[in-house]
Design a protein around this motif. Sequence first.
Motif, short mmCIF file in Angstrom:
data_model
loop_
_atom_site.label_atom_id
_atom_site.label_comp_id
_atom_site.label_asym_id
_atom_site.label_seq_id
_atom_site.Cartn_x
_atom_site.Cartn_y
_atom_site.Cartn_z
N PHE A 1 51.15 17.00 35.80
CA PHE A 1 50.45 15.77 35.38
C PHE A 1 50.58 14.65 36.41
O PHE A 1 50.80 13.49 36.09
N ASN B 1 45.26 15.90 22.59
CA ASN B 1 44.01 15.19 22.83
C ASN B 1 43.33 14.89 21.51
O ASN B 1 43.38 15.68 20.57
N GLN C 1 50.00 13.78 27.83
CA GLN C 1 50.57 14.98 28.44
C GLN C 1 52.03 14.71 28.80
O GLN C 1 52.33 13.65 29.37
N GLU D 1 50.34 19.01 25.48
CA GLU D 1 49.22 18.09 25.63
C GLU D 1 48.66 17.78 24.25
O GLU D 1 48.52 18.68 23.42
#
Lengths: 374, 374, 374
Positions: free
Chosen positions: A98, A135, A142, A133
């Motif tokens: 990341f 979303n 992340q 992660e």
Amino acid sequence: KWKGAPEFSNDDGWSFKPRGRILYDAATVSTPSGITDNGLGFSNEVRRARLGVQGTIPGGFEYKFEGDFANGGVELTDAFLAYAGKNVTINVGQHNNFQGLEELSSSNDTSFKERAAFTDAFGFKRKVGISAEYNNGPLLLQAGVFTDNVDDLAEDGNNSRSLDGRIVVAPKIGGNQLHLGASVHVRELGDTVTSVRYRQRPLVHSTDVRFINTGTINNATTESSYGLEAAVISGRFHAVAEGHWLKLNRTGLQDPSFDGQSIEAGVFLTNDKREYKGGVFKGVKVSNPVGKGGFGALQFNLRYDRLNLTDAGDAVFGGKQDSYQASLIWTPIDYVRFMINYAKMDYSDAAIAAAGGNRDYSVNVLGFRSQISF
Amino acid sequence: KWKGAPEFSNDDGWSFKPRGRILYDAATVSTPSGITDNGLGFSNEVRRARLGVQGTIPGGFEYKFEGDFANGGVELTDAFLAYAGKNVTINVGQHNNFQGLEELSSSNDTSFKERAAFTDAFGFKRKVGISAEYNNGPLLLQAGVFTDNVDDLAEDGNNSRSLDGRIVVAPKIGGNQLHLGASVHVRELGDTVTSVRYRQRPLVHSTDVRFINTGTINNATTESSYGLEAAVISGRFHAVAEGHWLKLNRTGLQDPSFDGQSIEAGVFLTNDKREYKGGVFKGVKVSNPVGKGGFGALQFNLRYDRLNLTDAGDAVFGGKQDSYQASLIWTPIDYVRFMINYAKMDYSDAAIAAAGGNRDYSVNVLGFRSQISF
Amino acid sequence: KWKGAPEFSNDDGWSFKPRGRILYDAATVSTPSGITDNGLGFSNEVRRARLGVQGTIPGGFEYKFEGDFANGGVELTDAFLAYAGKNVTINVGQHNNFQGLEELSSSNDTSFKERAAFTDAFGFKRKVGISAEYNNGPLLLQAGVFTDNVDDLAEDGNNSRSLDGRIVVAPKIGGNQLHLGASVHVRELGDTVTSVRYRQRPLVHSTDVRFINTGTINNATTESSYGLEAAVISGRFHAVAEGHWLKLNRTGLQDPSFDGQSIEAGVFLTNDKREYKGGVFKGVKVSNPVGKGGFGALQFNLRYDRLNLTDAGDAVFGGKQDSYQASLIWTPIDYVRFMINYAKMDYSDAAIAAAGGNRDYSVNVLGFRSQISF
């Protein structure tokens, strides 16, 4: 279903797709007066020669496995298994930690031959670890714990550990894709690792010359860094700004800081646009490919790329780079690209002295790339 | 047809299937008082990262080709071509030399993260050679001549030669699968190879510490060894006992002997069982996989794993291991596994001395594995 | 569609095919009186273990990507992208630099285990570069600029450059395939490369002994060479003659010349013939394969293979080889071959002295190969 290579799948949730890429590079680097180095002048190489597979297994499991065969050996790139739920993905194995927008976007899709100078100088690479992660609409979170690259882990004294996190907000406003991101990283070096070195080539990778280079920095214990990202895609136009600031902790010595930033803007001369998904740029989907009588996609980009490896207050003099770059990319059809790059590299306090001890000079770089991926 | 990855075939006898696996390991090894080693405490690695293909060609020909990309390079595992007749199979190229039941079973399907200690200590690995197999009902005969591993053959002084044979009787009695086996091996070391070393890690591979280790044994000329195998699968339950006895011939010095044995028993807590075919264990076929609303398969195993690298009469003191191990394996769906292992390693006459010169101590090991294969 | 492995394609112009080969070799080399070397007597190896892919992309783009995993590592073989127009093909990346008929024909299809001695002695191998090919009926023109092998390019001082060209006229006259070819090559050695060495094994590759060997030749700057090729395929019969002449330029020293030639003739004992296409030999298409009740194809070949690494006038004494060879090849079905080779190697002025300082002696070589490809 073709994505460069065939993707095989069935209704139960099984899928399998070979993947690979061949990137051939050639370049010339101009020679500052008084400097002799085999890496000056013409150089060329197979920049990346990757082959691998990816697939899914019913129940939400996924994997990706790829090796790079350029440079006379094999280096494992992605080698992870994942569980992908509705909003959460768990990754285990070697994957990227990341680091930032450009590093996480595929090297197939970058606007220049190499990413911004800080990405390589600060040692961004895939590492073995576990991450999660999350979303949800425009939000992406992340975070993970990582150790080292697979190759380094062959020696069990290289037991560095890092904590890495990134947040992205990527709303779509009036047809424009926005991207705002930030990442933080803390890395404890391995037990038997007591030094670091930060350095960078002049844009192109086929040469091994590094005009800026901190040399070995001893007594190193911990790296802390953070990155900031902003991008916009508006029709044929895109712009990106990204920066990374790194501080090195040392035992019994001062703690120097280094940083790099790049600003990039580009426009398609054809009716095309950059793609974006999941917090990274994706490859262009050419609207009029050559296979169907079109010309393909043509994109022009400009970038200012700065890197500062000098921290005078803390007595590290690696040099500074101010680079002004232009690129022209022709994508005749999805999965094939040709690219020309030009860069004027302005160095100050360079690590390699030119004639008369001069450390402030400019270098001109011209680069070419042929690329096929699947 | 899906077997983790798609298998392509046609009616003429052609077939082709990609194959691979990613095994990620993490572990902790406790630190005996007074011992310092980078391999103690936490360690992790990509244990196996294999990619390859297998296929058949009309007329009875077959091949298998796979490389392992873990550990910063590539190591060829299977690379052979075969002719498979009705009861006889001929193999040419790099393949296993019939070392024993657990070694010949895939590392995807073992009950613990690593096989019994003797398999690695005695250097079991694939070698280049020619072999024949004969099977008829419950009977399996295997024999071959082998030289060295592909990597070792790059140097033509490593011209060791071995004769290897194995017999298996595996009747099915009242729904229970029995397995009885024995193997013999005689290996002449290569012209330029005059020493051997036997040693072993504490169950997990991510560490490089070896508490038992003969060190270099000079004047070595020939290794002779034999192995015995017994196993039973009865519904959810299985048990295995296996041992290997090795004698090293030396010129002008005594001929020391070493040996290892393991006994293992396991039970599925779900309605599943171990599979068996062709003289080896095969992967579980999960009866209620997560992809179809089930929980997957859950298996619990115990093992006693002994290794004796000391032959006091012949003046070699490598140490002894008595290891008591437990494993819990969750297989959510065929081709995906998660595993936790615990081991108490009791060492005596260990090769590494703890505080006060103590060579009799215990080490606790905890290991975790994530696994995907196809 | 099966070509050893499945080839996937669709109507738009996409295609994808895995490719690979496993060649297992065993051989014995007789021992001239008084010479001791680990490479004499029996030797064996996995000669080639290649895995890769090839494909096409709409618009005329193509790629080929393959690595060789034999010999304890990975060596990239083909790694190029191409644009194939009606009569013109452009190649970019690592590929062969038009060295000659036998070198450009696949190692799957050669008449002997190894190509003529000069191909290896003069360092023929794939290199990174850009080339163009023009074909029109019986005419084929090939030319390119090349640098080094991918592995060598990892070090940017290895920046050799070569210009390579080849012309082939291959008319079909009365059902007979004729082939006439010539190639020229000029290669400037890399900046940091100041010496060369020419040497060759006795036919088989599993040994590392080289009875002829120039040793290190210093002050080397440029290699110039040319090759001549002639071949005919007439029904079951074929014949080939090929030669290569090389001159080495040195600074401040004489410029020695070396050369090699081979003449080969073969006949199928079954109703089969050698295939030819695009300026190279192709694999036999077996008319009665074992999979369909036939015997396969059986071919017998003879070859005289000469190599001269001595240039007495210019004070280089590497030795001469006159080799008389026979091979028997059984191809049970396309993509599978078994081969036996015999060679009598007559050496004069050999680089390794036998008993009594004798440098003129003969060596007998017997070789076996098992081969599977797809």
